[in-house]
Design a protein around this motif. Structure first.
Motif, PDB file in Angstrom:
ATOM      1  N   PHE A 129       0.842  -1.194   0.000  1.00 44.79           N
ATOM      2  CA  PHE A 129       0.000   0.000   0.000  1.00 44.79           C
ATOM      3  C   PHE A 129       0.878   1.245   0.000  1.00 44.79           C
ATOM      4  N   ALA A 130       1.949   1.225   0.782  1.00 40.52           N
ATOM      5  CA  ALA A 130       2.851   2.379   0.824  1.00 40.52           C
ATOM      6  C   ALA A 130       3.482   2.637  -0.539  1.00 40.52           C
ATOM      7  N   THR A 131       3.846   1.577  -1.253  1.00 42.16           N
ATOM      8  CA  THR A 131       4.448   1.788  -2.582  1.00 42.16           C
ATOM      9  C   THR A 131       3.476   2.463  -3.527  1.00 42.16           C
ATOM     10  N   ALA A 132       2.172   2.309  -3.275  1.00 44.32           N
ATOM     11  CA  ALA A 132       1.152   2.921  -4.133  1.00 44.32           C
ATOM     12  C   ALA A 132       1.080   4.436  -3.977  1.00 44.32           C
ATOM     13  N   LEU A 133       1.786   4.974  -3.001  1.00 44.44           N
ATOM     14  CA  LEU A 133       1.847   6.427  -2.837  1.00 44.44           C
ATOM     15  C   LEU A 133       2.816   7.066  -3.829  1.00 44.44           C
ATOM     16  N   THR A 134       3.522   6.224  -4.586  1.00 49.33           N
ATOM     17  CA  THR A 134       4.507   6.692  -5.562  1.00 49.33           C
ATOM     18  C   THR A 134       4.146   6.165  -6.944  1.00 49.33           C
ATOM     19  N   ASN A 135       4.808   6.664  -7.950  1.00 49.43           N
ATOM     20  CA  ASN A 135       4.702   6.090  -9.290  1.00 49.43           C
ATOM     21  C   ASN A 135       5.831   5.088  -9.540  1.00 49.43           C
ATOM     22  N   ASP A 136       6.678   4.893  -8.542  1.00 46.18           N
ATOM     23  CA  ASP A 136       7.780   3.940  -8.652  1.00 46.18           C
ATOM     24  C   ASP A 136       7.242   2.519  -8.633  1.00 46.18           C
ATOM     25  N   SER A 137       8.004   1.597  -9.186  1.00 47.51           N
ATOM     26  CA  SER A 137       7.635   0.189  -9.090  1.00 47.51           C
ATOM     27  C   SER A 137       7.666  -0.231  -7.623  1.00 47.51           C
ATOM     28  N   MET A 138       7.000  -1.344  -7.336  1.00 50.41           N
ATOM     29  CA  MET A 138       7.033  -1.860  -5.959  1.00 50.41           C
ATOM     30  C   MET A 138       8.472  -2.112  -5.530  1.00 50.41           C
ATOM     31  N   ALA A 139       9.265  -2.732  -6.403  1.00 52.66           N
ATOM     32  CA  ALA A 139      10.661  -3.040  -6.067  1.00 52.66           C
ATOM     33  C   ALA A 139      11.451  -1.771  -5.784  1.00 52.66           C
ATOM     34  N   ASP A 140      11.320  -0.771  -6.651  1.00 54.30           N
ATOM     35  CA  ASP A 140      12.074   0.463  -6.452  1.00 54.30           C
ATOM     36  C   ASP A 140      11.635   1.203  -5.189  1.00 54.30           C
ATOM     37  N   ALA A 141      10.336   1.257  -4.953  1.00 51.96           N
ATOM     38  CA  ALA A 141       9.842   1.973  -3.772  1.00 51.96           C
ATOM     39  C   ALA A 141      10.334   1.300  -2.485  1.00 51.96           C
ATOM     40  N   ILE A 142      10.250  -0.026  -2.435  1.00 48.08           N
ATOM     41  CA  ILE A 142      10.734  -0.730  -1.242  1.00 48.08           C
ATOM     42  C   ILE A 142      12.240  -0.552  -1.101  1.00 48.08           C
ATOM     43  N   ASP A 143      12.960  -0.667  -2.205  1.00 47.03           N
ATOM     44  CA  ASP A 143      14.412  -0.541  -2.176  1.00 47.03           C
ATOM     45  C   ASP A 143      14.846   0.850  -1.725  1.00 47.03           C
ATOM     46  N   GLN A 144      14.200   1.879  -2.222  1.00 46.00           N
ATOM     47  CA  GLN A 144      14.591   3.259  -1.917  1.00 46.00           C
ATOM     48  C   GLN A 144      14.085   3.744  -0.562  1.00 46.00           C
ATOM     49  N   HIS A 145      13.097   3.047  -0.014  1.00 46.18           N
ATOM     50  CA  HIS A 145      12.486   3.480   1.251  1.00 46.18           C
ATOM     51  C   HIS A 145      12.400   2.297   2.211  1.00 46.18           C
ATOM     52  N   ARG A 146      13.519   1.655   2.403  1.00 39.59           N
ATOM     53  CA  ARG A 146      13.583   0.428   3.196  1.00 39.59           C
ATOM     54  C   ARG A 146      13.098   0.632   4.624  1.00 39.59           C
ATOM     55  N   ARG A 147      13.594   1.650   5.271  1.00 37.71           N
ATOM     56  CA  ARG A 147      13.272   1.829   6.699  1.00 37.71           C
ATOM     57  C   ARG A 147      11.776   1.977   6.919  1.00 37.71           C
ATOM     58  N   VAL A 148      11.128   2.824   6.157  1.00 32.82           N
ATOM     59  CA  VAL A 148       9.707   3.074   6.401  1.00 32.82           C
ATOM     60  C   VAL A 148       8.855   1.877   5.994  1.00 32.82           C
ATOM     61  N   THR A 149       9.222   1.179   4.924  1.00 28.07           N
ATOM     62  CA  THR A 149       8.422   0.019   4.545  1.00 28.07           C
ATOM     63  C   THR A 149       8.576  -1.101   5.564  1.00 28.07           C
ATOM     64  N   VAL A 150       9.775  -1.279   6.082  1.00 28.08           N
ATOM     65  CA  VAL A 150       9.991  -2.288   7.125  1.00 28.08           C
ATOM     66  C   VAL A 150       9.227  -1.893   8.382  1.00 28.08           C
ATOM     67  N   GLU A 151       9.296  -0.629   8.772  1.00 24.50           N
ATOM     68  CA  GLU A 151       8.594  -0.189   9.982  1.00 24.50           C
ATOM     69  C   GLU A 151       7.085  -0.345   9.852  1.00 24.50           C
ATOM     70  N   LEU A 152       6.537  -0.103   8.668  1.00 22.61           N
ATOM     71  CA  LEU A 152       5.100  -0.334   8.458  1.00 22.61           C
ATOM     72  C   LEU A 152       4.758  -1.799   8.696  1.00 22.61           C
ATOM     73  N   ALA A 153       5.536  -2.683   8.100  1.00 24.82           N
ATOM     74  CA  ALA A 153       5.303  -4.115   8.291  1.00 24.82           C
ATOM     75  C   ALA A 153       5.437  -4.481   9.763  1.00 24.82           C
ATOM     76  N   ARG A 154       6.426  -3.916  10.431  1.00 23.63           N
ATOM     77  CA  ARG A 154       6.637  -4.222  11.848  1.00 23.63           C
ATOM     78  C   ARG A 154       5.475  -3.751  12.715  1.00 23.63           C
ATOM     79  N   GLU A 155       4.867  -2.629  12.362  1.00 18.99           N
ATOM     80  CA  GLU A 155       3.695  -2.192  13.122  1.00 18.99           C
ATOM     81  C   GLU A 155       2.590  -3.246  13.036  1.00 18.99           C
ATOM     82  N   VAL A 156       2.336  -3.749  11.840  1.00 21.37           N
ATOM     83  CA  VAL A 156       1.309  -4.780  11.673  1.00 21.37           C
ATOM     84  C   VAL A 156       1.725  -6.054  12.411  1.00 21.37           C
TER      85      VAL A 156
END
Length: 168
Positions: free
Chosen positions: A20-47
């Motif tokens: 869902f977080a990657t959908a806030l960008t026009n980047d691919s899922m891979a690029d968004a996760i790769d470029q924003h590792r900390r926040v995507t990991v922290e989102l998953a960790r909250e869940v």
């Protein structure tokens, strides 16, 4: 097949928060996760924290490894992210269905159905989920045309105050 349906669903929800977080960008899922590792990991960790409060043991899903992502071992987290990003880079589908709903179909997502109950469980069990709450708001802002798709959205999300007040 699984004998741990709750674990499968919670694993899928933790990974879903990242997508869902990657959908806030026009980047691919891979690029968004790769470029924003900390926040995507922290989102998953909250869940994952909410799942733990409920006594659930999340299972892996589509390259997502909840044990590694939730680990305190930074090397384990990074290795897991590398594997996850590699899976996403091989996928013909570069963007999430959430992104397609908003960017292509111009329709609302299921963000509330997916994450509203998790926010409620978090509140009930005293688990702080500021990134998840803000991500939900940001998805609504994109849906409503008040926010453009941009990589900067994930940078902004990464800076959410960890004491963000609980959703009302």
């Amino acid at each position: 097949m699984t004998d741990n349906i709750w674990g499968f669903l919670w694993g899928k929800q933790a990974y879903g928060a990242m997508l869902f977080a990657t959908a806030l960008t026009n980047d691919s899922m891979a690029d968004a996760i790769d470029q924003h590792r900390r926040v995507t990991v922290e989102l998953a960790r909250e869940v994952l924290s909410v799942a733990a409060a409920l006594g659930r043991t999340p299972l892996g899903f589509d390259g997502f490894e909840p044990d590694a992502i939730g680990s305190a071992d930074r090397a384990a987290v990074e290795a897991s992210l590398e594997r996850l990003i590699a899976v996403r880079r091989r996928d013909e589908k570069t963007h999430s269905g959430v992104w397609r709903d908003m960017a292509v179909r111009k329709r609302r997502t299921e963000v509330d159905a997916h994450f509203g109950p998790i926010v409620e469980d978090a509140r009930r069990y005293g688990v702080n989920v500021p990134l998840l709450q803000r991500m939900i708001e940001m998805i609504h802002e994109v849906e409503d045309g008040r926010r453009a798709f941009a990589s900067a959205n994930l940078a902004e999300l990464a800076n959410v105050n960890r004491h963000y007040p609980a959703a009302r």
